[in-house]
Design an enzyme around this catalytic site. Structure first.
Site, PDB file in Angstrom:
ATOM      1  N   LYS A 125       1.665  -0.503  15.089  1.00 55.97           N
ATOM      2  CA  LYS A 125       3.076  -0.518  15.481  1.00 55.97           C
ATOM      3  C   LYS A 125       3.509  -1.754  16.269  1.00 55.97           C
ATOM      4  O   LYS A 125       4.710  -1.962  16.463  1.00 55.97           O
ATOM      5  CB  LYS A 125       3.398   0.726  16.322  1.00 55.97           C
ATOM      6  CG  LYS A 125       3.277   2.027  15.567  1.00 55.97           C
ATOM      7  CD  LYS A 125       4.218   2.067  14.389  1.00 55.97           C
ATOM      8  CE  LYS A 125       3.969   3.237  13.471  1.00 55.97           C
ATOM      9  NZ  LYS A 125       4.642   3.089  12.182  1.00 55.97           N
ATOM     10  N   HIS A 176       0.845  -1.193   0.000  1.00 52.44           N
ATOM     11  CA  HIS A 176       0.000   0.000   0.000  1.00 52.44           C
ATOM     12  C   HIS A 176       0.880   1.242   0.000  1.00 52.44           C
ATOM     13  O   HIS A 176       1.832   1.339   0.774  1.00 52.44           O
ATOM     14  CB  HIS A 176      -0.902   0.025   1.242  1.00 52.44           C
ATOM     15  CG  HIS A 176      -1.989  -1.009   1.210  1.00 52.44           C
ATOM     16  ND1 HIS A 176      -3.012  -1.017   2.126  1.00 52.44           N
ATOM     17  CD2 HIS A 176      -2.209  -2.056   0.382  1.00 52.44           C
ATOM     18  CE1 HIS A 176      -3.822  -2.031   1.864  1.00 52.44           C
ATOM     19  NE2 HIS A 176      -3.345  -2.681   0.816  1.00 52.44           N
ATOM     20  N   TYR A 204      -9.549   4.911   7.378  1.00 47.43           N
ATOM     21  CA  TYR A 204      -9.801   5.258   8.772  1.00 47.43           C
ATOM     22  C   TYR A 204     -10.938   6.273   8.807  1.00 47.43           C
ATOM     23  O   TYR A 204     -10.801   7.371   8.249  1.00 47.43           O
ATOM     24  CB  TYR A 204      -8.563   5.867   9.418  1.00 47.43           C
ATOM     25  CG  TYR A 204      -7.402   4.909   9.615  1.00 47.43           C
ATOM     26  CD1 TYR A 204      -7.148   4.352  10.869  1.00 47.43           C
ATOM     27  CD2 TYR A 204      -6.555   4.575   8.563  1.00 47.43           C
ATOM     28  CE1 TYR A 204      -6.085   3.492  11.068  1.00 47.43           C
ATOM     29  CE2 TYR A 204      -5.490   3.707   8.753  1.00 47.43           C
ATOM     30  CZ  TYR A 204      -5.260   3.171  10.002  1.00 47.43           C
ATOM     31  OH  TYR A 204      -4.200   2.306  10.198  1.00 47.43           O
ATOM     32  N   TYR A 222       3.933   6.561  10.019  1.00 50.76           N
ATOM     33  CA  TYR A 222       3.122   5.396   9.662  1.00 50.76           C
ATOM     34  C   TYR A 222       3.959   4.344   8.931  1.00 50.76           C
ATOM     35  O   TYR A 222       3.886   3.149   9.240  1.00 50.76           O
ATOM     36  CB  TYR A 222       1.941   5.820   8.790  1.00 50.76           C
ATOM     37  CG  TYR A 222       0.830   4.799   8.733  1.00 50.76           C
ATOM     38  CD1 TYR A 222      -0.294   4.929   9.553  1.00 50.76           C
ATOM     39  CD2 TYR A 222       0.902   3.702   7.886  1.00 50.76           C
ATOM     40  CE1 TYR A 222      -1.318   3.969   9.515  1.00 50.76           C
ATOM     41  CE2 TYR A 222      -0.112   2.756   7.842  1.00 50.76           C
ATOM     42  CZ  TYR A 222      -1.216   2.896   8.646  1.00 50.76           C
ATOM     43  OH  TYR A 222      -2.217   1.952   8.615  1.00 50.76           O
ATOM     44  N   PRO A 225      -3.863  -0.527  18.588  1.00 44.00           N
ATOM     45  CA  PRO A 225      -3.682  -0.962  17.197  1.00 44.00           C
ATOM     46  C   PRO A 225      -3.838   0.143  16.158  1.00 44.00           C
ATOM     47  O   PRO A 225      -3.522  -0.083  14.992  1.00 44.00           O
ATOM     48  CB  PRO A 225      -4.767  -2.028  17.027  1.00 44.00           C
ATOM     49  CG  PRO A 225      -5.824  -1.671  18.031  1.00 44.00           C
ATOM     50  CD  PRO A 225      -5.072  -1.110  19.202  1.00 44.00           C
TER      51      PRO A 225
END
Length: 394
Positions: A297, A72, A201, A385, A293
């Protein structure tokens, strides 16, 4: 039994550490209280940072991940009915993430251990760590009804939050820091083709939602819920209705529905133990720290820990250096606290809470708007990220 490093725990941290040590010519034995079947099938999230992917590939463990993993290059933030894409690859100079489940990583690691005849003892019981302050520590356990003692130079505690390793460090030595969040995640697996190519998200007044995937035919979805949520009250129909509500958008996108094969509630917690070493015992992964979550990480921090530890042990055995081992906790905690802050930031920004004032919830919306309109803010989110570069020691 005698070995150089005794590793407690056959999760990603312990198994990868054993593999990395083998590449450095260092002997190890892995012991695990669960069965091999349990370890290989324990479903956990699998968003791998660029550094984690690189580590697996460089150590010869990435072939199946490269074939089956889903690369991604961005994520989407959905709020006020609009989707906003964060182009991580563009913002980080070419770095990305790979969706590849944790249990698949464990399967690859176990297969590598078998191929290279690395000793892994499953289904052990009554694990005890002894003399960890001395230069001759040892591990005691029961395996197939036989009491076994493993003499070693060092012990790696990779046995998770509830394992024996952290509990073996005296309470007056260990400092712990913790935050328990006032919400949890209701997660499902569904036999449905993912309707988007990247993670979404969603911030909604009814609560957070996350769209993810496990494979080209399996969708993973989450809903913000109460920590004491009763799963029996969530029928499949109610779950799909709530998901469609929280993912509402002006473009008409929605997750595909399918048969729900798994439901679970995941509590949200941040936890750090300091120091991550005591005598000849070194903690790694969930034994030392837990992250919510939201920031993806958990396994990535475990990989970073054992990468650091394997290099420190290699310097000890190859060059007689002990400085990297002595600095192990300090080195790891720099990355741990950065990841903890990023996970806290993502969790706090994306989850509206009925326990907080309307003022605080409006601040969260302001933050979402900022990270999707400011290049600098988006770049900061993207860098964290995909994972910050490793600070190589020595």
């Amino acid at each position: 039994m005698k070995t150089q490093v005794a590793i407690v725990g056959a999760g990603p941290a312990g198994l990868l550490l054993s593999h990395l040590l083998r590449l450095q010519g260092i002997d190890s034995v892995v012991v695990e209280t669960r069965s091999r079947e349990y370890c290989e099938n324990r479903i956990r999230a699998g968003v791998l940072e660029q550094g984690t992917v690189d580590t697996l590939v460089e150590s010869g463990l990435g072939a199946r991940m490269q074939r089956e993993g889903l690369v991604h290059h961005g994520i989407e933030l959905l709020f006020e009915r609009r989707r906003h894409r964060i182009d991580m690859t563009h913002l980080t100079g070419g770095r990305s993430i790979t969706v590849y489940s944790q249990h698949e990583v464990v399967r690859d690691l176990i297969a590598a251990a078998i191929d290279h005849e690395q000793p892994v003892l499953f289904d052990v019981a009554n694990v005890l760590l002894h003399d960890i302050r001395s230069d001759q520590p040892y591990v005691e356990l029961v395996h197939r009804g036989e009491r076994i003692r493993i003499d070693c130079d060092y012990i790696a505690g990779c046995d998770g939050f509830h394992g024996v390793s952290r509990a073996s460090i005296p309470a007056d030595v260990l400092r712990t820091y913790e935050r328990v969040y006032p919400y949890a995640w209701l997660g499902i697996l569904a036999d449905a083709t993912p309707s988007a190519d990247e993670l979404v998200y969603a911030h909604h007044e009814r609560g957070f939602a996350l769209f993810s995937m496990r494979s080209p035919s399996v969708t993973r979805l989450y809903l913000q819920c109460r920590p004491d949520e009763n799963l029996a009250e969530w029928s499949d129909g109610r779950i799909w209705a709530e998901l469609h509500t929280r993912f509402e958008n002006d473009e008409g996108w929605t997750p595909n529905e399918g048969s729900i094969t798994q439901k679970s509630v995941t509590p949200m917690r941040s936890f750090v133990a300091e120091p991550m070493q005591y005598g000849r015992l070194f903690l790694a992964g969930d034994a030392a720290h837990i992250v919510p979550p939201t920031g993806a990480k958990g396994m990535n921090l475990a990989v970073a820990d054992v990468r650091t530890l394997s290099r420190a042990l290699a310097a000890r055995y190859r060059d007689g250096r002990v400085d990297l081992l002595e600095g192990y906790s300090t080195t790891c905690l720099e990355r741990v606290w950065r990841a903890e802050h990023f996970s806290y930031f993502m969790t706090n920004m994306l989850h509206p809470s009925p326990d907080e004032t309307s003022f605080v919830n409006r601040l969260k919306m302001s933050e979402l708007k900022y990270v999707t309109t400011s290049n600098a803010a988006a770049q900061s989110l993207a860098e964290n990220y995909v994972g910050l570069p490793f600070a190589e020691a020595g």
